[in-house]
Design a protein around this motif. Structure first.
Motif, PDB file in Angstrom:
ATOM      1  N   GLN A  49       5.599   4.389  -1.735  1.00 54.19           N
ATOM      2  CA  GLN A  49       4.706   3.630  -2.603  1.00 54.19           C
ATOM      3  C   GLN A  49       5.501   2.715  -3.518  1.00 54.19           C
ATOM      4  OE1 GLN A  49       2.273   6.065  -5.189  1.00 54.19           O
ATOM      5  NE2 GLN A  49       1.004   4.358  -5.824  1.00 54.19           N
ATOM      6  N   PRO A  50       5.367   1.403  -3.415  1.00 52.97           N
ATOM      7  CA  PRO A  50       4.606   0.651  -2.428  1.00 52.97           C
ATOM      8  C   PRO A  50       5.437   0.400  -1.173  1.00 52.97           C
ATOM      9  CG  PRO A  50       5.582  -0.846  -3.997  1.00 52.97           C
ATOM     10  CD  PRO A  50       6.024   0.533  -4.402  1.00 52.97           C
ATOM     11  N   ALA A  51       4.768   0.282  -0.062  1.00 53.34           N
ATOM     12  CA  ALA A  51       5.483   0.075   1.198  1.00 53.34           C
ATOM     13  C   ALA A  51       5.934  -1.374   1.350  1.00 53.34           C
ATOM     14  CB  ALA A  51       4.596   0.467   2.375  1.00 53.34           C
TER      15      ALA A  51
ATOM     16  N   LYS B 245       6.371  10.493   0.700  1.00 48.46           N
ATOM     17  CA  LYS B 245       5.485   9.423   0.261  1.00 48.46           C
ATOM     18  C   LYS B 245       6.248   8.113   0.091  1.00 48.46           C
ATOM     19  CE  LYS B 245       2.392  12.536  -2.276  1.00 48.46           C
ATOM     20  NZ  LYS B 245       1.806  12.892  -3.597  1.00 48.46           N
TER      21      LYS B 245
ATOM     22  N   ARG C  75      10.892   3.761  -4.312  1.00 42.53           N
ATOM     23  CA  ARG C  75       9.618   3.700  -3.584  1.00 42.53           C
ATOM     24  C   ARG C  75       9.326   4.953  -2.757  1.00 42.53           C
ATOM     25  NH1 ARG C  75       9.430   0.664   0.241  1.00 42.53           N
ATOM     26  NH2 ARG C  75      11.645   0.279   0.620  1.00 42.53           N
TER      27      ARG C  75
ATOM     28  N   GLN D 190       0.843  -1.192   0.000  1.00 42.07           N
ATOM     29  CA  GLN D 190       0.000   0.000   0.000  1.00 42.07           C
ATOM     30  C   GLN D 190       0.878   1.243   0.000  1.00 42.07           C
ATOM     31  OE1 GLN D 190      -2.677  -0.591   3.408  1.00 42.07           O
ATOM     32  NE2 GLN D 190      -4.332  -1.114   1.968  1.00 42.07           N
ATOM     33  N   SER D 191       0.255   2.394  -0.157  1.00 39.30           N
ATOM     34  CA  SER D 191       0.990   3.657  -0.151  1.00 39.30           C
ATOM     35  C   SER D 191       0.628   4.464   1.087  1.00 39.30           C
ATOM     36  CB  SER D 191       0.679   4.464  -1.408  1.00 39.30           C
ATOM     37  OG  SER D 191      -0.691   4.803  -1.439  1.00 39.30           O
TER      38      SER D 191
END
Lengths: 115, 116
Positions: free
Chosen positions: A80-82, A78, A64, A17-18
């Motif tokens: 994304q993706p974690a 931010k 990411r 998820q982000s």
């Protein structure tokens, strides 16, 4: 004088998820830093801004992680993706001058848990 | 590459006793040196810093630190600790001269426990 504000304080997400973290530095502080603090370790610098320009992002995992400081004030980090290993506290700090001779003022951090 | 070593992960001290927290660094030149304190759930607060000059520096809350170039050390001391000193303590180094990329490199921290 208001300190460095960060939000959210806590965030739990699943891997892939982000997530985004926000930082509002002390008014008038030109330099802004994002640090990552993994449990049991010291903070590690991710990125440094001077006004709205990036001074150092050599330790930012750019595949990411992204960060911006569009108007030279607030900043957003931010992911994304974690990944699981991104679980950490993300600390924002600011200083008045473009020099580490000045004191860094830290926010309380945003704690991220990736499940 | 620069690095900071804090050899003690945990230290337990009785209230009123003296304290010394160790810090060793590896750096190409003499860096700027810092000690920060972090209370649970809080951000880091600067205790003291060394740039040049007198090798014994005084900080807030009664802390002091001594820079020893020959030992690449910057140990933190306090003559008499209070229960409110219980926290995580971080030593950090930064590039001398200031300006440009000047993010700090932190040690892993020392967790200070105060027993009554």
């Amino acid at each position: 004088e208001a300190g460095v504000a960060q939000s959210p304080r806590y965030k739990i997400i699943e891997k892939r998820q982000s997530v985004a973290f926000w930082c509002n530095p002390i008014s008038g502080h030109a330099t802004l830093y994002w640090y990552q603090q993994i449990l049991g370790q010291g903070p590690k610098l991710l990125i440094q801004f001077q006004n709205n320009g990036v001074v150092d992002d050599s330790q930012l995992p750019k595949d990411r992680f992204s960060a911006e400081r569009l108007k030279g004030v607030d900043s957003t980090l931010k992911i994304q993706p974690a990944k699981l290993e991104d679980s950490a506290v993300y600390l924002c700090a600011s200083s008045f001058r473009a020099s580490n001779t000045g004191e860094l003022f830290f926010g309380e951090g945003s704690r991220l848990t990736v499940l | 590459a620069q690095s900071v070593t804090q050899p003690d992960i945990h230290i337990t001290v009785s209230e009123g006793a003296s304290l010394e927290l160790r810090c060793n660094y590896s750096y190409g030149a003499t860096p700027y040196l810092f000690w920060y304190v972090q209370s649970p759930g809080q951000g880091l607060q600067l205790l003291l810093k060394y740039f040049s000059g007198d090798t014994l520096v005084q900080g807030i809350k009664g802390f002091e630190a001594e820079f020893k170039r020959s030992q690449s050390s910057f140990n933190l001391r306090k003559p008499s600790v209070h229960w409110s000193d219980a926290a995580e303590y971080f030593c950090a180094v930064g590039p001398p001269g200031g300006g440009g990329a000047d993010g700090l490199t932190f040690g892993k921290g020392t967790h200070l426990i105060i027993q009554p």
